[in-house]
Scaffold this motif. Structure first.
Motif, PDB file in Angstrom:
ATOM      1  N   ARG A  63       0.838  -1.210   0.000  1.00  0.00           N
ATOM      2  CA  ARG A  63       0.000   0.000   0.000  1.00  0.00           C
ATOM      3  C   ARG A  63       0.867   1.251   0.000  1.00  0.00           C
ATOM      4  O   ARG A  63       1.875   1.337   0.700  1.00  0.00           O
ATOM      5  CB  ARG A  63      -0.905  -0.003   1.239  1.00  0.00           C
ATOM      6  CG  ARG A  63      -1.940   1.117   1.256  1.00  0.00           C
ATOM      7  CD  ARG A  63      -2.770   1.032   2.522  1.00  0.00           C
ATOM      8  NE  ARG A  63      -1.999   1.356   3.705  1.00  0.00           N
ATOM      9  CZ  ARG A  63      -1.868   2.589   4.184  1.00  0.00           C
ATOM     10  NH1 ARG A  63      -2.451   3.609   3.569  1.00  0.00           N
ATOM     11  NH2 ARG A  63      -1.177   2.808   5.284  1.00  0.00           N
ATOM     12  N   ARG A  64       0.483   2.215  -0.804  1.00  0.00           N
ATOM     13  CA  ARG A  64       1.270   3.433  -0.903  1.00  0.00           C
ATOM     14  C   ARG A  64       0.358   4.658  -1.018  1.00  0.00           C
ATOM     15  O   ARG A  64      -0.666   4.635  -1.699  1.00  0.00           O
ATOM     16  CB  ARG A  64       2.222   3.358  -2.086  1.00  0.00           C
ATOM     17  CG  ARG A  64       1.596   2.862  -3.371  1.00  0.00           C
ATOM     18  CD  ARG A  64       2.629   2.161  -4.251  1.00  0.00           C
ATOM     19  NE  ARG A  64       2.070   1.670  -5.497  1.00  0.00           N
ATOM     20  CZ  ARG A  64       1.498   0.471  -5.618  1.00  0.00           C
ATOM     21  NH1 ARG A  64       1.398  -0.321  -4.568  1.00  0.00           N
ATOM     22  NH2 ARG A  64       1.014   0.090  -6.781  1.00  0.00           N
ATOM     23  N   VAL A  65       0.786   5.717  -0.334  1.00  0.00           N
ATOM     24  CA  VAL A  65       0.076   6.997  -0.339  1.00  0.00           C
ATOM     25  C   VAL A  65       1.082   8.076  -0.707  1.00  0.00           C
ATOM     26  O   VAL A  65       2.216   8.084  -0.193  1.00  0.00           O
ATOM     27  CB  VAL A  65      -0.546   7.294   1.039  1.00  0.00           C
ATOM     28  CG1 VAL A  65      -1.221   8.659   1.046  1.00  0.00           C
ATOM     29  CG2 VAL A  65      -1.529   6.198   1.427  1.00  0.00           C
TER      30      VAL A  65
ATOM     31  N   THR B 273       5.149   5.103   2.887  1.00  0.00           N
ATOM     32  CA  THR B 273       3.912   4.657   3.516  1.00  0.00           C
ATOM     33  C   THR B 273       4.163   3.526   4.505  1.00  0.00           C
ATOM     34  O   THR B 273       3.599   3.506   5.601  1.00  0.00           O
ATOM     35  CB  THR B 273       2.905   4.190   2.450  1.00  0.00           C
ATOM     36  OG1 THR B 273       2.670   5.252   1.520  1.00  0.00           O
ATOM     37  CG2 THR B 273       1.588   3.777   3.089  1.00  0.00           C
TER      38      THR B 273
END
Length: 391
Positions: A34-36, A159
């Motif tokens: 998951r990456r933001v 993240t």
């Protein structure tokens, strides 16, 4: 039961353990976590060691220069004594394509105790540190990146709080030998270093894929990278262990849009790629070599042998148990074949491919003891124990 049947039982037991107890290594769903997007994109320096890479650079380097990265980024290509015009071609490509700033430099021949690649990486990191980057992207000269590759790597690292994020580039699979050998290479690597185990906080398993490694610059400095691993032939695993040793959180998985463009169409090319480092993986130990050969025979060669011998000799138990082990083996290999977009009929051929890897490993040991081990692009490296720790 016959001795053959009992041996087949041992092989089946090994496969059931590998199926359920080795980190589900056979699954191919470990992709970028998951990456933001961060509020402020950190600065990145890309370090590319290159020795005689003119044949692939025209495909790989423009993909780096064209990175769509919102923050500050630049590329350092370190020409490691090339004789094919690699450095001049890199400058020409930068002038033609534009994009990220490119610096090309030559560090000279590596001193005793250094591999050429790590000496080039050291030089590149030294040049990069003048820019005070937050991240370093270490990538090989044969790796082509999608335009958003750097952005996605940095977002994932930030993240997840990772000190190192590495992607196993999708290797080239076009020739018949590449189809037979290359997916198995990644399959065996994942079996040795299950990706899920690498991503655990505080875990003990450490590995990376040297073609694409995003590393926090402060972690590299604290881990004394690359000085601490200067003699490592399998430098990506050594790098991961050095970062793990300082408490760094690691991640390794399969890439979707990071590809190796290096062709290895002949068996000879693939053989050289594997045999140059296989014995180093076994720490140059004859005992580990013997154990590895025995393990490969039991796990990969016994199942088809039990089927053939059982059917020919009227031993249905051996044939049935061997067939079950062979079926589990092929089933665990199928996801990797799908990832490489290869036909599933290659899965039952894994014992043959494993026998090739067994011979490559033995050949690696023979070459080492004849003084020709760990040879790559005109250089031959000594085993680590023979290297002085001075400097």
């Amino acid at each position: 039961m016959s001795a053959l049947a009992w041996t087949a039982v041992g092989s089946l037991a090994a496969w059931l353990w590998l199926l359920l107890g080795q980190g589900f290594f056979w699954r191919t769903d470990v992709r970028l976590p998951r990456r933001v997007a961060p509020p402020v994109w950190p600065s990145v320096c890309v370090v590319v060691p290159a020795r005689d890479e003119a044949a692939v650079l025209a495909t790989s380097l423009p993909s780096l220069l064209a990175q769509d990265y919102p923050g500050r980024a630049e590329v350092f290509l370190v020409d490691d004594g090339s004789t094919d015009g690699t450095g001049d071609l890199a400058r020409e490509l930068a002038a033609r394509h534009g994009g990220l700033p490119l610096t090309v430099d030559r560090p000279g021949e590596p001193p005793a105790g250094w591999t050429g690649k790590l000496w080039a990486v050291r030089h590149g990191i030294g040049l990069a540190r003048a820019r005070e980057p937050e991240y370093l992207l270490l990538t090989d000269a044969d790796i082509a990146h999608a335009p958003d590759s750097l952005r996605e790597l940095v977002a994932a690292a930030g993240t997840g709080g990772y000190a190192m994020v590495s992607q196993m580039a999708r290797l080239r699979v076009q020739s018949p030998w590449e189809r037979l050998v290359v997916p198995a290479f990644v399959y065996f690597f994942a079996q040795l270093y299950p990706f899920r185990w690498i991503g655990r906080r505080g875990g003990r398993t450490a590995a990376a894929a040297g073609g694409c490694v995003l590393l926090r610059a402060d972690a590299a400095q604290r881990a004394r990278v690359p000085d601490a691993i200067r003699h490592a032939v399998i430098d990506d695993v050594a790098l991961a262990r050095a970062v793990r040793a300082i408490g760094g959180h690691l991640w390794l998985g399969l890439a979707d849009r990071v590809d190796s463009v290096r062709p290895s169409p002949r068996l000879r090319d693939l053989w050289r790629m594997v045999s140059r480092s296989a014995y180093a993986q076994l720490r140059h130990s004859r005992a580990l070599l013997a154990g590895t050969v025995a393990g490969l025979v039991l796990v990969y060669l016994v199942p088809p042998a039990a089927v053939a011998a059982g059917l020919a000799g009227g031993d249905p138990v051996a044939a049935a148990v061997g067939g079950a082990a062979w079926l589990v083996m092929a089933g665990t290999y199928a996801p990797m074949l799908r990832y490489y977009r290869q036909p599933l009929w290659l899965a039952p051929l894994l014992p043959f491919t494993a026998s090739l890897y067994l011979l490559m490993t033995v050949d690696s040991a023979v070459r080492h003891h004849r003084g020709r081990g760990a040879a790559w692009k005109g250089r031959t490296y000594a085993r680590p124990e023979a290297v002085s720790d001075e400097g």
